[in-house]
Scaffold this motif. Structure first.
Motif, PDB file in Angstrom:
ATOM      1  N   LEU A 166      27.031  42.791  40.851  1.00 51.26           N
ATOM      2  CA  LEU A 166      28.353  42.846  41.472  1.00 51.26           C
ATOM      3  C   LEU A 166      28.523  44.185  42.178  1.00 51.26           C
ATOM      4  O   LEU A 166      28.052  45.216  41.715  1.00 51.26           O
TER       5      LEU A 166
ATOM      6  N   ILE B 209      31.629  46.342  44.275  1.00 54.23           N
ATOM      7  CA  ILE B 209      33.003  46.432  44.807  1.00 54.23           C
ATOM      8  C   ILE B 209      33.038  47.634  45.730  1.00 54.23           C
ATOM      9  O   ILE B 209      32.656  48.742  45.335  1.00 54.23           O
TER      10      ILE B 209
ATOM     11  N   ILE C 118      34.309  42.431  47.767  1.00 52.25           N
ATOM     12  CA  ILE C 118      33.461  42.170  46.599  1.00 52.25           C
ATOM     13  C   ILE C 118      32.223  41.459  47.122  1.00 52.25           C
ATOM     14  O   ILE C 118      32.329  40.524  47.929  1.00 52.25           O
TER      15      ILE C 118
END
Lengths: 241, 272
Positions: B111, B113, B151
């Motif tokens: 992930l 961000i 994201i």
């Protein structure tokens, strides 16, 4: 006899002139840097970047170390104070015409897209961001930490200083630290190259583009003392802290 | 005696020449053999070196799949965009733009961000805008500056070895500045040295691949395609006669006056 004497004098003068021309000039004696520092390039058989360089008095670079929370706070507070002084000094007409506490109250907490000319958004703000980045680098912060500290400093400026004249700008909040850091990395590399040139003109331009290396807080200046004896050549590096 | 001496001298010279010729050819042969051995040796060394480097690379990338990233990173790249502008004054113009993008954010293993910014410049030729109920038409330069919190999700699929596919998106806000260079306006109320700025909002969807390296200091590469749709919510006219001053002449609400569609192709690296 007179002719003979004249000939002797003429020949002597000619020999003297020739001898003066041929005598080697008294250049200052120096040992090329490659005899002191063996670079990995030269040991791999590649061109040695240190070849025939002057021996520098100081070696410039950047240190990275941990900082306490108190130190971080003091750094940010110091820069914040400086921005309060520099803003009216650098933009006196804007502060005089558009600045007021009424504007300060109205602009507090507002966030807009500014409509400034590219001169401000693509030159002034990235340059300011780069000097903020280089200031924190000179104080021993890593690149990413310097970016983070520059972000905090520029955000404080946008939201609490510049609102005296205009609301906080989205582009300035992002571009000042981000584009400033990218520009700062470029200026950092170029200034280190110039400062380590061993040349006073190079050092002048190195300090000019990276003024943070001139001040007492710069932690990357190392005194370089070459040492020679019959059996080996070595160097001593002195760190001041 | 004289002739004997000459004959002996001749024979001696002949043998000397032959001997030197033999020595030369022997030397040449020895050199050739040495060259062959050294070139074979060099080839062998290169082959061993290349194999070891290949194994090391494979090892590094195996490790990178296991290691979690967990770091802040700044990425930057260049972009080329194909853009379409639609205005309420029935403009449907296409232009290409060139610019750069930056992304600053936190990476976990899959992930990411980040706060991203895409910027490009282009030239449009058939622009028609409505400002203060005046229709202004002409050609000019367009500057697009956007900010987007995004994201990105990095999948395990590797279309190319060590390059992982990712998909991402988020909201986007932008300011598009149009500087008309050659224009006509219906009422004559549009001043020279004026630019029009549209503030827009919308969404961005990105697809891309990013090189997987164990350390960001290895400057991993990313290649990305972004799709953007935005519609305007505010339009302003700004006096640009003085560079150092920003003088906003008019501002008005402008819902859907300008719709933009952008496809942006980006190529960049992790800077630090």
């Amino acid at each position: 006899m007179k002719i003979f004497s004249f000939l002797i004098i003429f020949v002597s003068f000619t020999c003297l002139a020739q001898g003066t021309k041929d005598r080697s000039h008294d250049f200052p004696k120096f040992t090329p840097l490659d005899e002191i520092l063996e670079s990995p390039e030269s040991s791999s058989g590649l061109d040695d970047p240190n070849k025939n360089r002057r021996i520098p008095k100081y070696i410039y670079g950047y240190k990275q170390r941990d900082h306490t929370l108190r130190e971080n706070f003091n750094q940010i507070a110091g820069i914040y104070g400086v921005t309060w002084v520099l803003y009216p000094l650098t933009q006196p007409s804007v502060v005089k015409e558009n600045g007021s506490f009424k504007n300060y109250r109205n602009n507090f907490g507002k966030l807009v897209f500014d409509k400034d000319e590219p001169f401000w958004n693509w030159f002034v703000h990235p340059m300011s961001g780069s000097q903020l980045f280089l200031y924190y680098r000179a104080n021993g912060y890593s690149r990413i930490d310097s970016l983070a500290m520059a972000f905090v400093s520029s955000t404080l400026f946008e939201f609490t200083v510049e609102i005296y004249t205009e609301p906080a700008s989205v582009q300035d909040l992002y571009q000042t630290p981000i584009l400033g850091s990218i520009l700062g990395v470029g200026i950092e590399n170029l200034s280190m190259y110039l400062l380590n040139s061993g040349n006073s003109v190079g050092r002048f331009f190195g300090h000019l583009i990276n003024p943070s290396t001139l001040f007492w807080f710069y932690e990357g200046k190392v005194r370089f003392i070459p040492q020679f004896d019959n059996k080996q050549t070595s160097a001593t590096f002195v760190f001041e802290f | 005696m004289k002739y004997l001496f000459l004959v002996l001298l001749f024979i001696n010279s002949f043998y000397a020449l032959a001997d030197s010729g033999i020595k030369k050819s022997a030397k040449k042969t020895a050199e050739k053999v040495e060259e062959k051995i050294s070139s074979k040796g060099k080839e062998l060394v290169d082959k061993i070196g290349d194999e070891r480097i290949k194994k090391l690379d494979e090892g590094i990338h195996k490790v990178s799949r296991i290691l979690h990233k967990n770091h802040l990173a700044l990425k930057a790249g260049a972009n080329f965009s194909a853009n379409r502008l639609e205005t309420k004054a029935n403009t449907d113009d296409h232009y290409t733009g060139y610019g750069f993008n930056t992304h600053f954010g936190y990476h976990w293993s899959q992930l990411e961000i980040s706060g991203s910014s895409y910027i490009h410049y282009g030239k449009a030729e058939e622009l028609q805008y409505i400002v203060n109920d005046n229709v202004i038409s002409g050609e000019g330069t367009v500057q697009f500056v956007s900010i987007s919190p995004m994201i990105r999700f990095h999948t395990n699929w590797e279309p190319k070895q060590n390059y992982r596919f990712y998909i991402g998106g988020g909201p986007i806000w932008s300011i598009e500045t149009v500087k008309l260079q050659d224009y006509n306006n219906s009422v004559g109320a549009f001043q020279e040295e004026t630019k029009i700025t549209y503030e827009s909002s919308g969404g961005i969807l990105v697809f891309g691949v990013e090189e997987q390296t164990p350390f960001k200091e290895m400057h991993p590469v990313f290649i990305e395609v972004a799709f953007v749709y935005q519609s305007s919510f505010r339009v302003s006219t700004v006096d640009i006669s003085k560079v150092a001053e920003t003088n906003i002449l008019t501002t008005q609400r402008s819902f859907d006056d300008l719709e933009t569609y952008n496809i942006m192709f980006s190529l960049g690296i992790t800077v630090f």
